[in-house]
Design an enzyme around this catalytic site. Structure first.
Site, PDB file in Angstrom:
ATOM      1  N   ASP A  43       0.811  -1.211   0.000  1.00  0.00           N
ATOM      2  CA  ASP A  43       0.000   0.000   0.000  1.00  0.00           C
ATOM      3  C   ASP A  43       0.848   1.267   0.000  1.00  0.00           C
ATOM      4  OD1 ASP A  43      -2.165  -1.630   0.059  1.00  0.00           O
ATOM      5  OD2 ASP A  43      -2.829  -1.111   2.079  1.00  0.00           O
ATOM      6  N   VAL A  45       3.732   1.865  -1.203  1.00  0.00           N
ATOM      7  CA  VAL A  45       4.355   2.149  -2.501  1.00  0.00           C
ATOM      8  C   VAL A  45       3.344   2.862  -3.398  1.00  0.00           C
ATOM      9  CG1 VAL A  45       5.423   1.150  -4.559  1.00  0.00           C
ATOM     10  CG2 VAL A  45       5.909   0.176  -2.305  1.00  0.00           C
ATOM     11  N   TYR A  46       2.111   2.314  -3.429  1.00  0.00           N
ATOM     12  CA  TYR A  46       1.040   2.949  -4.202  1.00  0.00           C
ATOM     13  C   TYR A  46       0.762   4.353  -3.661  1.00  0.00           C
ATOM     14  CZ  TYR A  46      -3.539   3.875  -6.230  1.00  0.00           C
ATOM     15  OH  TYR A  46      -4.585   4.451  -6.902  1.00  0.00           O
ATOM     16  N   MET A  93     -10.795   8.013   0.326  1.00  0.00           N
ATOM     17  CA  MET A  93     -10.431   8.857   1.451  1.00  0.00           C
ATOM     18  C   MET A  93      -9.055   9.457   1.194  1.00  0.00           C
ATOM     19  SD  MET A  93     -10.249   7.731   5.474  1.00  0.00           S
ATOM     20  CE  MET A  93     -11.480   6.493   5.133  1.00  0.00           C
ATOM     21  N   GLU A 124     -10.899   7.002  14.588  1.00  0.00           N
ATOM     22  CA  GLU A 124     -11.267   5.593  14.475  1.00  0.00           C
ATOM     23  C   GLU A 124     -10.112   4.812  13.857  1.00  0.00           C
ATOM     24  OE1 GLU A 124     -14.944   5.426  12.228  1.00  0.00           O
ATOM     25  OE2 GLU A 124     -15.672   7.246  13.227  1.00  0.00           O
ATOM     26  N   LYS A 126      -8.385   2.520  11.247  1.00  0.00           N
ATOM     27  CA  LYS A 126      -8.614   2.254   9.821  1.00  0.00           C
ATOM     28  C   LYS A 126      -8.433   0.755   9.582  1.00  0.00           C
ATOM     29  CE  LYS A 126      -7.431   3.829   5.175  1.00  0.00           C
ATOM     30  NZ  LYS A 126      -7.277   2.482   4.586  1.00  0.00           N
ATOM     31  N   LYS A 297     -12.234  12.108  11.636  1.00  0.00           N
ATOM     32  CA  LYS A 297     -13.476  12.639  11.065  1.00  0.00           C
ATOM     33  C   LYS A 297     -13.951  13.827  11.897  1.00  0.00           C
ATOM     34  CE  LYS A 297     -14.963   8.013   9.623  1.00  0.00           C
ATOM     35  NZ  LYS A 297     -15.990   6.951   9.732  1.00  0.00           N
ATOM     36  N   LYS A 321      -1.873   7.345   7.553  1.00  0.00           N
ATOM     37  CA  LYS A 321      -1.353   6.016   7.240  1.00  0.00           C
ATOM     38  C   LYS A 321      -0.106   5.731   8.076  1.00  0.00           C
ATOM     39  CE  LYS A 321      -3.930   4.370   3.789  1.00  0.00           C
ATOM     40  NZ  LYS A 321      -3.285   3.961   2.545  1.00  0.00           N
ATOM     41  N   CYS A 418      13.837 -34.524  -6.924  1.00  0.00           N
ATOM     42  CA  CYS A 418      13.923 -35.707  -7.791  1.00  0.00           C
ATOM     43  C   CYS A 418      14.612 -35.442  -9.123  1.00  0.00           C
ATOM     44  CB  CYS A 418      12.528 -36.281  -8.032  1.00  0.00           C
ATOM     45  SG  CYS A 418      11.474 -35.247  -9.075  1.00  0.00           S
TER      46      CYS A 418
END
Length: 679
Positions: A43, A45-46, A93, A124, A126, A297, A321, A418
């Site tokens: 996430d 990186v994005y 968001m 809250e 996430k 919020k 984040k 094998c």
């Protein structure tokens, strides 16, 4: 990503040159995340790439194009599920990545807005899952849907009805939409991956992917088995609830029977906000579910409405984040292991490091494509993190620290056990050894055959199987029944008592009902529950071998994928030979109704029973075990063939369907009384 020019230093020409490939990369990553539930990057990186796109477009607004990722929400709803149009769009968001950025967002919100915004925020957790919409009419659940692209989502109504934390009927006759997050608890995720690995299926990369893939199933029975959960957090029409703040809305939803995360907090200062974030940054690893940040919020709901939304995000909320917890370490080796189904998996062996509370020295590299894409080499210094706070995973290679004599890692072309050629089957990314005589596969198969849910041969674990194999005493499962005490005496640390106990356990397993054998054979897609259903339906291995795929698929709760796999397995001549050998050594091939009295047999034997709702006097597993021991077949769905439904607390759609079909229904007290009478 290589070092980039600061956005403030870019010329318009440079920005234009960067924007096209950046947008295409973000679209690709977005499709992997939203549509395929299989992201190729973490996430963060994005998020960083997306943030750069936002900054470039803000500096050069005339370069914004309609199909830019900044102008769209999520991904397209591209599946076989029916589509749902959201009357009120389900927006994304905005996010920030530091306390300084969050403080700046709040300052701008309070100073620059036409709307007066007090420092009164509801914080809250996430939840790391996928967005979910639930629509009720007159208090009854009528629709569940995913976010999709924000305007059009996917209809998952029948699937959400299998999630225990979602009420089917509200205590008030409300006609409202509720929104929240669907997630998979960490423990359920670990168990699901263990099950999939044991059955030769690809494992999920993290709980979020697992939750998304589970909720978007075409078959609700698959969703029901995945132990999904929810936290609800938003009501678009808050006035209908009679509340004025976000905190009140959460408590009202809890009173209506929804699962609401209890760890929210209203704060009135930057110090309180910082303390909350720091608290859950430390606590996140101890939570039973994954979180990837904190959502702030505006607490006053009228102010939320006044602030409104941009084209993509609400102006009244922001996500902080968490920075990824990473540790640098060195790759010393790459080991390749062969599983029971021939899947050959690479694992990085690294210098031990402390990560999220545990010592980590190994990380799965999943498959050869992953290894090549990341360009991981022996001697590389890599950054390690825990995907979904659970699974150790390599984030990236620190190229600057790569040794001068480094060479690209060469993926093996032959089986490490094998020597047979490795192949890709049916466009799988996994490499497989298809040699049926591969020692690693046979040994894994022997261990599976002896396991508790299969033939239940106590004392026959992987280490003893390794010794038996090395001594040439077993080459397949039939050889287990030919073992003699004199042979076992040659094994180290094996005394007469141990030998007697093992031979007794092997002898006893001959008399198992055939569902244990079916599971023990390791047929693709056949777990213990499926084996039980097949045995109860066909009554013998011979009858199942003679059935075609269509007949097997028609069995309640089976379906075409399992039906085809079972039929294909029994068409193999080597399987016929193995079954013949097992018969020769006395292994039972028939379905055995448990030994019961005439009264007990008449009461339960052959009955199809469905359990639903929450049982308070026993676990569902205990109830299922009790019923199965008396010859009943416990199934996961209600049909015309169902004889009895046992309904616990908060029984939902299964109870309604049973009543519609006129099927006998017992509550838990009646079932408990029946158990006491028989016991």
């Amino acid at each position: 990503m290589s070092k980039q020019e600061a956005v403030s230093e870019l010329t318009k020409q440079q920005a234009q040159a960067e924007l096209t490939p950046l947008r295409e990369q973000l679209k690709k990553w977005g499709a992997e995340y939203y549509e395929q539930d299989n992201p190729s990057v973490e996430d963060y990186v994005y998020d960083r790439a997306y943030q750069r796109l936002v900054e470039i477009e803000q500096r050069f607004p005339d370069l914004v194009v309609p199909d830019s990722p900044t102008q769209r929400v999520g991904g397209a709803a591209e599946s076989q599920l029916n589509k749902v149009t959201h009357e009120i769009p389900m927006l994304s968001m905005g996010d920030v990545f530091s306390l300084a950025e969050l403080a700046d967002f709040n300052r701008r919100q309070q100073d620059n807005s036409d709307v007066k915004v007090d420092f009164d925020y509801n914080l809250e957790l996430k939840i790391d899952g996928l967005s979910l919409s639930l629509v009720y009419e007159n208090g009854r659940l009528v629709q569940g849907s995913t976010r999709g692209n924000g305007t059009i989502g996917e209809d998952v109504t029948e699937n959400v009805k299998t999630i225990k934390s979602i009420p089917q009927v509200l205590p008030e006759p409300l006609s409202l939409e509720f929104r929240g997050e669907c997630y998979m608890p960490k423990e359920a995720f670990v168990k699901l991956n263990e099950r999939r690995e044991a059955e030769g299926q690809p494992v999920f990369a993290n709980p979020r992917n697992a939750a998304a893939g589970s909720l978007r199933q075409l078959d609700p029975k698959v969703t029901a088995a995945r132990q999904l959960d929810t936290f609800m957090y938003y009501v678009p029409d808050y006035q209908a609830l009679g509340v004025t703040t976000q905190a009140q809305a959460l408590e009202k939803m809890r009173a209506l029977g929804f699962a609401v995360n209890p760890n929210y907090r209203v704060v009135h200062s930057q110090a309180e906000l910082t303390a909350y974030i720091e608290e859950y940054t430390k606590k996140r690893d101890q939570l039973p579910y994954g979180i990837d940040g904190i959502v702030e919020k505006v607490n006053d709901l009228a102010t939320q409405v006044a602030l409104g939304n941009t084209v993509k995000v609400p102006r009244w909320e922001i996500a902080y984040k968490f920075p990824p917890e990473e540790q640098a370490t060195v790759v010393r080796d790459i080991e390749w292991t062969v599983g029971r189904t021939g899947n050959v998996t690479p694992t990085a062996v690294m210098d031990p490091v402390q990560l999220a509370g545990t010592t980590v020295s190994r990380a799965s590299l999943h498959n050869p494509d992953y290894l090549v894409e990341k360009d991981i080499r022996l001697g590389d210094t890599v950054l390690l993190h825990k995907a979904g706070d659970i699974i150790p995973e390599i984030s990236r290679v620190i190229i600057e620290k790569r040794p001068a004599d480094s060479k690209p890692y060469e993926v093996p072309t032959t089986c490490p056990e094998c020597g047979a050629d490795l192949v890709h089957l049916d466009d799988e990314v996994a490499l497989r050894c298809v040699n049926p005589m591969c020692p690693a596969q046979i040994k894994e198969g022997l261990a599976h055959f002896a396991s508790r849910n299969a033939m239940n041969i106590d004392g026959l674990g992987p280490k003893i199987i390794e010794q038996l194999w090395d001594k040439g005493m077993v080459k397949d499962v039939a050889d287990l029944y030919r073992l003699e005490a004199a042979q076992l005496l040659t094994l180290p640390k094996f005394g007469e008592k141990s030998i007697s106990n093992l031979l007794t356990a092997i002898a006893n397993s001959r008399h198992n009902s055939c569902e244990r054998l079916l599971f023990g054979l390791g047929i693709r897609h056949v777990g213990a529950k499926v084996a039980q259903l097949l045995a109860a339906e066909f009554k013998s291995v011979d009858a199942l071998m003679a059935a075609d795929a269509a007949t097997i698929s028609a069995v309640d709760s089976i379906g075409p994928i399992i039906g085809d796999a079972v039929a294909t397995y029994f068409q193999n001549e080597q399987v016929h030979q193995l079954i013949a050998e097992l018969k020769e050594v006395g292994v039972n091939m028939d379905y055995l109704a448990p030994t019961t009295s005439a009264t007990e047999s008449a009461e339960w034997a052959g009955k199809r029973v469905v359990l639903t709702g929450k049982l308070t006097k026993m676990t569902r597993g205990q109830a299922q075990e009790w019923l199965s021991a008396r010859g009943a077949s416990v199934t996961g769905s209600v049909s015309k063939k169902t004889d009895l439904l046992i309904a616990g607390e908060k029984a939902g759609s299964k109870l309604e369907k049973a009543q519609t079909l006129g099927i006998e229904v017992w509550d838990e007290d009646r079932f408990d009384q029946a158990m006491k009478e028989e016991n």
